[in-house]
Design a protein around this motif. Structure first.
Motif, PDB file in Angstrom:
ATOM      1  N   HIS A 176       0.843  -1.196   0.000  1.00 19.14           N
ATOM      2  CA  HIS A 176       0.000   0.000   0.000  1.00 19.14           C
ATOM      3  C   HIS A 176       0.878   1.245   0.000  1.00 19.14           C
ATOM      4  O   HIS A 176       1.870   1.313   0.726  1.00 19.14           O
ATOM      5  CB  HIS A 176      -0.906  -0.010   1.236  1.00 19.14           C
ATOM      6  CG  HIS A 176      -1.780   1.183   1.362  1.00 19.14           C
ATOM      7  ND1 HIS A 176      -2.772   1.489   0.469  1.00 19.14           N
ATOM      8  CD2 HIS A 176      -1.796   2.164   2.287  1.00 19.14           C
ATOM      9  CE1 HIS A 176      -3.371   2.600   0.854  1.00 19.14           C
ATOM     10  NE2 HIS A 176      -2.794   3.037   1.951  1.00 19.14           N
ATOM     11  N   ASN A 177       0.506   2.197  -0.823  1.00 17.75           N
ATOM     12  CA  ASN A 177       1.160   3.502  -0.848  1.00 17.75           C
ATOM     13  C   ASN A 177       0.106   4.520  -0.415  1.00 17.75           C
ATOM     14  O   ASN A 177      -0.714   4.946  -1.222  1.00 17.75           O
ATOM     15  CB  ASN A 177       1.678   3.823  -2.253  1.00 17.75           C
ATOM     16  CG  ASN A 177       2.261   5.212  -2.365  1.00 17.75           C
ATOM     17  OD1 ASN A 177       2.305   5.975  -1.414  1.00 17.75           O
ATOM     18  ND2 ASN A 177       2.718   5.541  -3.562  1.00 17.75           N
ATOM     19  N   CYS A 183      -0.455   7.955  -2.477  1.00 16.21           N
ATOM     20  CA  CYS A 183      -1.075   7.927  -3.798  1.00 16.21           C
ATOM     21  C   CYS A 183      -2.349   7.069  -3.810  1.00 16.21           C
ATOM     22  O   CYS A 183      -3.133   7.155  -4.740  1.00 16.21           O
ATOM     23  CB  CYS A 183      -0.064   7.396  -4.811  1.00 16.21           C
ATOM     24  SG  CYS A 183      -0.441   7.745  -6.523  1.00 16.21           S
ATOM     25  N   ASP A 232      -2.253   3.739  -3.914  1.00 14.92           N
ATOM     26  CA  ASP A 232      -1.981   2.476  -4.609  1.00 14.92           C
ATOM     27  C   ASP A 232      -2.183   1.294  -3.658  1.00 14.92           C
ATOM     28  O   ASP A 232      -1.716   1.323  -2.522  1.00 14.92           O
ATOM     29  CB  ASP A 232      -0.538   2.440  -5.122  1.00 14.92           C
ATOM     30  CG  ASP A 232      -0.183   3.612  -6.014  1.00 14.92           C
ATOM     31  OD1 ASP A 232      -1.040   4.034  -6.801  1.00 14.92           O
ATOM     32  OD2 ASP A 232       0.964   4.084  -5.934  1.00 14.92           O
ATOM     33  N   SER A 264       2.644   3.172 -10.698  1.00 11.84           N
ATOM     34  CA  SER A 264       2.563   1.970  -9.868  1.00 11.84           C
ATOM     35  C   SER A 264       2.161   0.750 -10.706  1.00 11.84           C
ATOM     36  O   SER A 264       2.763  -0.324 -10.590  1.00 11.84           O
ATOM     37  CB  SER A 264       1.566   2.196  -8.734  1.00 11.84           C
ATOM     38  OG  SER A 264       1.421   1.040  -7.960  1.00 11.84           O
ATOM     39  N   LYS A 294       7.947   6.316  -4.643  1.00  8.49           N
ATOM     40  CA  LYS A 294       7.179   5.347  -3.852  1.00  8.49           C
ATOM     41  C   LYS A 294       6.207   4.569  -4.732  1.00  8.49           C
ATOM     42  O   LYS A 294       5.966   3.379  -4.513  1.00  8.49           O
ATOM     43  CB  LYS A 294       6.454   6.049  -2.717  1.00  8.49           C
ATOM     44  CG  LYS A 294       7.434   6.590  -1.693  1.00  8.49           C
ATOM     45  CD  LYS A 294       6.745   7.303  -0.574  1.00  8.49           C
ATOM     46  CE  LYS A 294       7.801   7.814   0.392  1.00  8.49           C
ATOM     47  NZ  LYS A 294       7.259   8.263   1.633  1.00  8.49           N
ATOM     48  N   CYS A 295       5.656   5.230  -5.732  1.00 13.19           N
ATOM     49  CA  CYS A 295       4.761   4.548  -6.676  1.00 13.19           C
ATOM     50  C   CYS A 295       5.525   3.488  -7.471  1.00 13.19           C
ATOM     51  O   CYS A 295       5.045   2.372  -7.659  1.00 13.19           O
ATOM     52  CB  CYS A 295       4.127   5.556  -7.637  1.00 13.19           C
ATOM     53  SG  CYS A 295       3.205   6.887  -6.843  1.00 13.19           S
ATOM     54  N   LEU A 347       6.781   0.447  -5.038  1.00  4.31           N
ATOM     55  CA  LEU A 347       5.825  -0.330  -4.237  1.00  4.31           C
ATOM     56  C   LEU A 347       5.832  -1.809  -4.618  1.00  4.31           C
ATOM     57  O   LEU A 347       5.928  -2.679  -3.750  1.00  4.31           O
ATOM     58  CB  LEU A 347       4.411   0.241  -4.370  1.00  4.31           C
ATOM     59  CG  LEU A 347       3.325  -0.557  -3.647  1.00  4.31           C
ATOM     60  CD1 LEU A 347       3.559  -0.567  -2.143  1.00  4.31           C
ATOM     61  CD2 LEU A 347       1.945   0.001  -3.989  1.00  4.31           C
ATOM     62  N   SER A 353       4.136  -1.047   3.401  1.00  2.00           N
ATOM     63  CA  SER A 353       3.694   0.330   3.234  1.00  2.00           C
ATOM     64  C   SER A 353       4.894   1.159   2.804  1.00  2.00           C
ATOM     65  O   SER A 353       5.996   0.954   3.295  1.00  2.00           O
ATOM     66  CB  SER A 353       3.123   0.879   4.535  1.00  2.00           C
ATOM     67  OG  SER A 353       2.775   2.252   4.376  1.00  2.00           O
ATOM     68  N   THR A 354       4.672   2.097   1.917  1.00  2.00           N
ATOM     69  CA  THR A 354       5.759   2.963   1.474  1.00  2.00           C
ATOM     70  C   THR A 354       6.011   4.086   2.464  1.00  2.00           C
ATOM     71  O   THR A 354       6.894   4.910   2.250  1.00  2.00           O
ATOM     72  CB  THR A 354       5.461   3.566   0.084  1.00  2.00           C
ATOM     73  OG1 THR A 354       4.211   4.238   0.136  1.00  2.00           O
ATOM     74  CG2 THR A 354       5.447   2.478  -0.973  1.00  2.00           C
ATOM     75  N   GLU A 355       5.275   4.135   3.549  1.00  2.00           N
ATOM     76  CA  GLU A 355       5.479   5.167   4.581  1.00  2.00           C
ATOM     77  C   GLU A 355       6.325   4.631   5.713  1.00  2.00           C
ATOM     78  O   GLU A 355       6.349   3.531   6.057  1.00  2.00           O
ATOM     79  CB  GLU A 355       4.145   5.653   5.116  1.00  2.00           C
ATOM     80  CG  GLU A 355       3.440   6.526   4.129  1.00  2.00           C
ATOM     81  CD  GLU A 355       4.281   7.674   3.592  1.00  2.00           C
ATOM     82  OE1 GLU A 355       4.684   8.549   4.381  1.00  2.00           O
ATOM     83  OE2 GLU A 355       4.541   7.691   2.405  1.00  2.00           O
TER      84      GLU A 355
END
Length: 150
Positions: free
Chosen positions: A35-36, A39, A41, A67, A127-128, A131, A148-150
């Protein structure tokens, strides 16, 4: 340079509109969710590993053009490779998309994946583009936690 950029955009749009290996893989031996949040995604990656080779891959979900294209290109690039080769390709790809935009980028060995190197100029898009790759790493590690991209 603009002709090259135009070609890259065409490849990204083609993989966005006609993603390769899209769908589920009922006989997958490895799975992961990604999950991003920035965005929106959402990605599920399904991998069949046999004899240390990625025999088949599929992805499902929804995401932005970058993505989706990245996930599609990833499935084509790693299918048939060993897990070590897939990890090494992840490292090369990640280095290309995260290098500073004023530094030369090394796209050697990336093949079609090189079209995504331009996202390094747009930090929010890194990040897109990454992922699916982080999700692949989680799937191969058989991590139960979503990526997660966070």
């Amino acid at each position: 340079m603009s002709d090259l950029r135009e070609l890259y955009q065409e490849v990204i749009l083609d993989h966005t509109k006609h993603p390769r290996n899209f769908g589920t893989l009922p006989h997958a031996t490895h799975r992961a969710q990604g999950h991003n949040p920035l965005c929106g995604d959402q990605l599920a990656l399904f991998v069949e590993v046999a004899d240390d080779r990625l025999r088949d891959l599929r992805f499902a979900g929804r995401g932005c053009a970058i993505s989706t294209a990245s996930a599609s290109l990833l499935t084509e690039a790693v299918k048939g490779r060993t897990t070590a080769e897939a990890h090494a390709l992840f490292e090369r790809f990640h280095a290309a998309v995260t290098s500073a935009s004023d530094e030369p980028v090394d796209t050697a060995g990336l093949g079609k994946l090189a079209v995504l190197a331009g996202v390094r100029e747009f930090p929010m898009r890194v990040k897109c583009a990454s992922l699916a790759w982080h999700t692949l790493e989680a799937a191969l590690a058989q991590s139960p936690d979503p990526v997660s991209t966070e």
